[in-house]
Design a protein around this motif. Structure first.
Motif, PDB file in Angstrom:
ATOM      1  N   MET A  91      -2.341   3.577 -24.336  1.00 23.80           N
ATOM      2  CA  MET A  91      -3.266   2.806 -23.497  1.00 23.80           C
ATOM      3  C   MET A  91      -3.490   3.594 -22.216  1.00 23.80           C
ATOM      4  SD  MET A  91      -3.135  -1.158 -22.223  1.00 23.80           S
ATOM      5  CE  MET A  91      -4.473  -1.818 -21.224  1.00 23.80           C
ATOM      6  N   GLU A  92      -4.726   3.633 -21.755  1.00 22.01           N
ATOM      7  CA  GLU A  92      -5.109   4.495 -20.639  1.00 22.01           C
ATOM      8  C   GLU A  92      -5.300   3.687 -19.358  1.00 22.01           C
ATOM      9  OE1 GLU A  92      -8.082   7.555 -22.150  1.00 22.01           O
ATOM     10  OE2 GLU A  92      -7.909   6.204 -23.884  1.00 22.01           O
ATOM     11  N   GLY A  93      -4.468   3.972 -18.367  1.00 21.13           N
ATOM     12  CA  GLY A  93      -4.543   3.279 -17.089  1.00 21.13           C
ATOM     13  C   GLY A  93      -5.399   4.021 -16.088  1.00 21.13           C
ATOM     14  N   VAL A  94      -6.029   3.254 -15.209  1.00 15.65           N
ATOM     15  CA  VAL A  94      -6.933   3.818 -14.202  1.00 15.65           C
ATOM     16  C   VAL A  94      -6.640   3.174 -12.852  1.00 15.65           C
ATOM     17  CG1 VAL A  94      -9.349   4.074 -13.500  1.00 15.65           C
ATOM     18  CG2 VAL A  94      -8.754   4.169 -15.933  1.00 15.65           C
ATOM     19  N   GLY A  95      -6.674   3.956 -11.793  1.00 18.35           N
ATOM     20  CA  GLY A  95      -6.620   3.407 -10.449  1.00 18.35           C
ATOM     21  C   GLY A  95      -5.252   3.407  -9.791  1.00 18.35           C
ATOM     22  N   GLU A  96      -5.267   3.113  -8.495  1.00 17.80           N
ATOM     23  CA  GLU A  96      -4.055   3.175  -7.674  1.00 17.80           C
ATOM     24  C   GLU A  96      -3.044   2.094  -8.044  1.00 17.80           C
ATOM     25  OE1 GLU A  96      -4.682   3.489  -3.488  1.00 17.80           O
ATOM     26  OE2 GLU A  96      -6.229   5.031  -3.693  1.00 17.80           O
ATOM     27  N   ILE A  97      -3.513   0.910  -8.401  1.00 18.38           N
ATOM     28  CA  ILE A  97      -2.586  -0.171  -8.748  1.00 18.38           C
ATOM     29  C   ILE A  97      -1.838   0.181 -10.026  1.00 18.38           C
ATOM     30  CG2 ILE A  97      -2.395  -2.612  -9.373  1.00 18.38           C
ATOM     31  CD1 ILE A  97      -4.946  -3.039  -7.625  1.00 18.38           C
ATOM     32  N   HIS A  98      -2.563   0.699 -11.000  1.00 17.07           N
ATOM     33  CA  HIS A  98      -1.890   1.148 -12.223  1.00 17.07           C
ATOM     34  C   HIS A  98      -0.856   2.215 -11.907  1.00 17.07           C
ATOM     35  CE1 HIS A  98      -1.570   4.367 -15.289  1.00 17.07           C
ATOM     36  NE2 HIS A  98      -1.156   3.343 -15.996  1.00 17.07           N
ATOM     37  N   GLU A  99      -1.210   3.180 -11.069  1.00 18.14           N
ATOM     38  CA  GLU A  99      -0.286   4.256 -10.730  1.00 18.14           C
ATOM     39  C   GLU A  99       0.974   3.703 -10.072  1.00 18.14           C
ATOM     40  OE1 GLU A  99      -0.328   7.417 -11.515  1.00 18.14           O
ATOM     41  OE2 GLU A  99      -2.171   7.060 -12.660  1.00 18.14           O
ATOM     42  N   ALA A 100       0.818   2.682  -9.240  1.00 16.20           N
ATOM     43  CA  ALA A 100       1.980   2.092  -8.572  1.00 16.20           C
ATOM     44  C   ALA A 100       2.902   1.411  -9.571  1.00 16.20           C
ATOM     45  CB  ALA A 100       1.520   1.086  -7.508  1.00 16.20           C
ATOM     46  N   PHE A 101       2.340   0.725 -10.556  1.00 16.26           N
ATOM     47  CA  PHE A 101       3.176   0.110 -11.591  1.00 16.26           C
ATOM     48  C   PHE A 101       3.791   1.175 -12.496  1.00 16.26           C
ATOM     49  CE2 PHE A 101       0.786  -3.899 -10.761  1.00 16.26           C
ATOM     50  CZ  PHE A 101       1.884  -4.722 -10.557  1.00 16.26           C
ATOM     51  N   ALA A 102       3.027   2.196 -12.831  1.00 19.28           N
ATOM     52  CA  ALA A 102       3.524   3.244 -13.716  1.00 19.28           C
ATOM     53  C   ALA A 102       4.669   4.023 -13.080  1.00 19.28           C
ATOM     54  CB  ALA A 102       2.384   4.188 -14.094  1.00 19.28           C
ATOM     55  N   SER A 103       4.628   4.214 -11.763  1.00 25.83           N
ATOM     56  CA  SER A 103       5.657   4.976 -11.061  1.00 25.83           C
ATOM     57  C   SER A 103       6.880   4.137 -10.713  1.00 25.83           C
ATOM     58  CB  SER A 103       5.080   5.569  -9.777  1.00 25.83           C
ATOM     59  OG  SER A 103       4.803   4.537  -8.830  1.00 25.83           O
ATOM     60  N   GLY A 104       6.740   2.817 -10.823  1.00 18.85           N
ATOM     61  CA  GLY A 104       7.829   1.930 -10.442  1.00 18.85           C
ATOM     62  C   GLY A 104       7.775   1.494  -8.988  1.00 18.85           C
ATOM     63  N   ALA A 105       6.765   1.957  -8.247  1.00 21.76           N
ATOM     64  CA  ALA A 105       6.621   1.535  -6.856  1.00 21.76           C
ATOM     65  C   ALA A 105       6.371   0.030  -6.770  1.00 21.76           C
ATOM     66  CB  ALA A 105       5.478   2.300  -6.187  1.00 21.76           C
ATOM     67  N   LEU A 106       5.673  -0.511  -7.775  1.00 22.53           N
ATOM     68  CA  LEU A 106       5.479  -1.960  -7.904  1.00 22.53           C
ATOM     69  C   LEU A 106       6.053  -2.403  -9.238  1.00 22.53           C
ATOM     70  CD1 LEU A 106       1.779  -2.477  -6.679  1.00 22.53           C
ATOM     71  CD2 LEU A 106       3.887  -2.833  -5.369  1.00 22.53           C
ATOM     72  N   GLU A 107       6.621  -3.612  -9.265  1.00 17.89           N
ATOM     73  CA  GLU A 107       7.209  -4.121 -10.501  1.00 17.89           C
ATOM     74  C   GLU A 107       6.812  -5.556 -10.816  1.00 17.89           C
ATOM     75  OE1 GLU A 107      11.407  -3.704 -10.062  1.00 17.89           O
ATOM     76  OE2 GLU A 107      11.393  -1.519 -10.378  1.00 17.89           O
ATOM     77  N   ASP A 108       6.496  -6.334  -9.795  1.00 15.10           N
ATOM     78  CA  ASP A 108       6.296  -7.776  -9.986  1.00 15.10           C
ATOM     79  C   ASP A 108       4.860  -8.118 -10.371  1.00 15.10           C
ATOM     80  OD1 ASP A 108       8.937  -8.066  -9.177  1.00 15.10           O
ATOM     81  OD2 ASP A 108       8.364  -8.362  -7.068  1.00 15.10           O
ATOM     82  N   ASP A 109       4.732  -9.007 -11.369  1.00 13.81           N
ATOM     83  CA  ASP A 109       3.406  -9.455 -11.797  1.00 13.81           C
ATOM     84  C   ASP A 109       2.630 -10.129 -10.670  1.00 13.81           C
ATOM     85  OD1 ASP A 109       4.289  -8.558 -14.219  1.00 13.81           O
ATOM     86  OD2 ASP A 109       4.129 -10.482 -15.262  1.00 13.81           O
ATOM     87  N   ASP A 110       3.349 -10.787  -9.765  1.00 16.55           N
ATOM     88  CA  ASP A 110       2.666 -11.544  -8.713  1.00 16.55           C
ATOM     89  C   ASP A 110       1.917 -10.644  -7.740  1.00 16.55           C
ATOM     90  OD1 ASP A 110       5.140 -10.702  -7.216  1.00 16.55           O
ATOM     91  OD2 ASP A 110       4.276 -12.004  -5.677  1.00 16.55           O
ATOM     92  N   GLU A 111       2.127  -9.341  -7.811  1.00 16.76           N
ATOM     93  CA  GLU A 111       1.407  -8.416  -6.935  1.00 16.76           C
ATOM     94  C   GLU A 111      -0.103  -8.485  -7.178  1.00 16.76           C
ATOM     95  OE1 GLU A 111       2.331  -6.172  -4.560  1.00 16.76           O
ATOM     96  OE2 GLU A 111       4.456  -6.682  -4.594  1.00 16.76           O
TER      97      GLU A 111
END
Length: 251
Positions: A91-111
């Motif tokens: 699956m192909e992710g796009v954008g800064e929010i995806h990058e933050a989840f992919a890197s582990g910088a963000l983890e919570d769904d509520d973001e």
């Protein structure tokens, strides 16, 4: 070529077809992506999806769609989450929010979670996403409108709000109650009024533009390497989704 985009509050007020000619559908719930994939589109873009009131888009239906040769892109909201979770499968992710989840910088769904109006209102957002608050506060800091300590405290206060109650007025009220500097809060209010960052919408538009560029370059059917198991859970999702398909006329 046929493209399906699932979007709602993230693209509120945006004329998506000016960026990408596609079939635009409401936020996705479980089974919606499977039904869309049955029509064999070239690609599906998942931006918005339901989190609470109804079952969310399942990982399995995304895996099934890609197994049929359909490219699945994700960004901004539910799409960013699923793209980070299924990156290893293609699956192909796009954008800064995806990058933050992919890197582990963000983890919570509520973001990325927001409450929104119905279809008649164009799925107008009724709360502010935490990722938008973070992006705006960071921009205010870079612009010198907010000192680092106040920014961090406002971020913590925003994170402490239930996602359905997050808004700039609610956050500034919490800031006042917490005794934050009034002059600093006033400067931040002015910045937000003029320079609010809607990172979700920026990422959603990025997905549309990315897809358009890939389509113009030529997008062959998706190739996958993973086996797909027809588990009992998958059959339950599939049969439930197919029960909502329009009935074919006999004759």
């Amino acid at each position: 070529m046929k493209v399906v985009i699932f979007a709602g509050p993230t693209l509120h007020g945006v004329k998506g077809r000016e960026e990408l000619e596609a079939l635009y559908l409401p936020p996705a719930a479980q089974g919606d992506l499977y039904r869309a994939a049955l029509a064999k589109p070239v690609a599906i873009g998942l931006i918005d999806g339901y989190f609470e009131r109804v079952p969310s888009v399942s990982h399995k239906e995304i895996l099934w769609a890609m197994k049929q040769g359909v490219h699945v892109f994700g960004a901004a909201s539910m799409g960013a989450l699923r793209a980070a979770e299924l990156a290893a499968f293609g699956m192909e992710g796009v954008g800064e929010i995806h990058e933050a989840f992919a890197s582990g910088a963000l983890e919570d769904d509520d973001e990325v979670a927001v409450v929104h109006g119905d279809a008649g209102e164009g799925y107008r957002p009724l709360s502010e996403a935490m990722v938008n608050i973070r992006a705006t506060l960071q921009a205010a800091g870079r612009a010198g409108a907010l000192d680092p300590e106040t920014r961090h405290r406002l971020e913590r206060l925003a994170k402490g709000l239930f996602h359905a109650e997050r808004s700039w007025p609610a956050l500034f009220k919490r800031g006042q109650e917490a005794g934050l500097d009034e002059e600093g809060l006033a400067a931040c209010r002015r910045f937000v009024a003029e320079n609010r960052v809607d990172q979700k919408q920026l990422d959603g538009l990025c997905l549309l533009r990315t897809l358009r560029a890939k389509l113009e370059a030529g997008l062959p059917p998706k190739q996958t390497r993973y086996p797909f198991s027809h588990t009992d859970a998958w059959e339950h999702i599939r049969l439930k989704a197919e029960a909502l398909l329009p009935q074919r006329t006999q004759g």
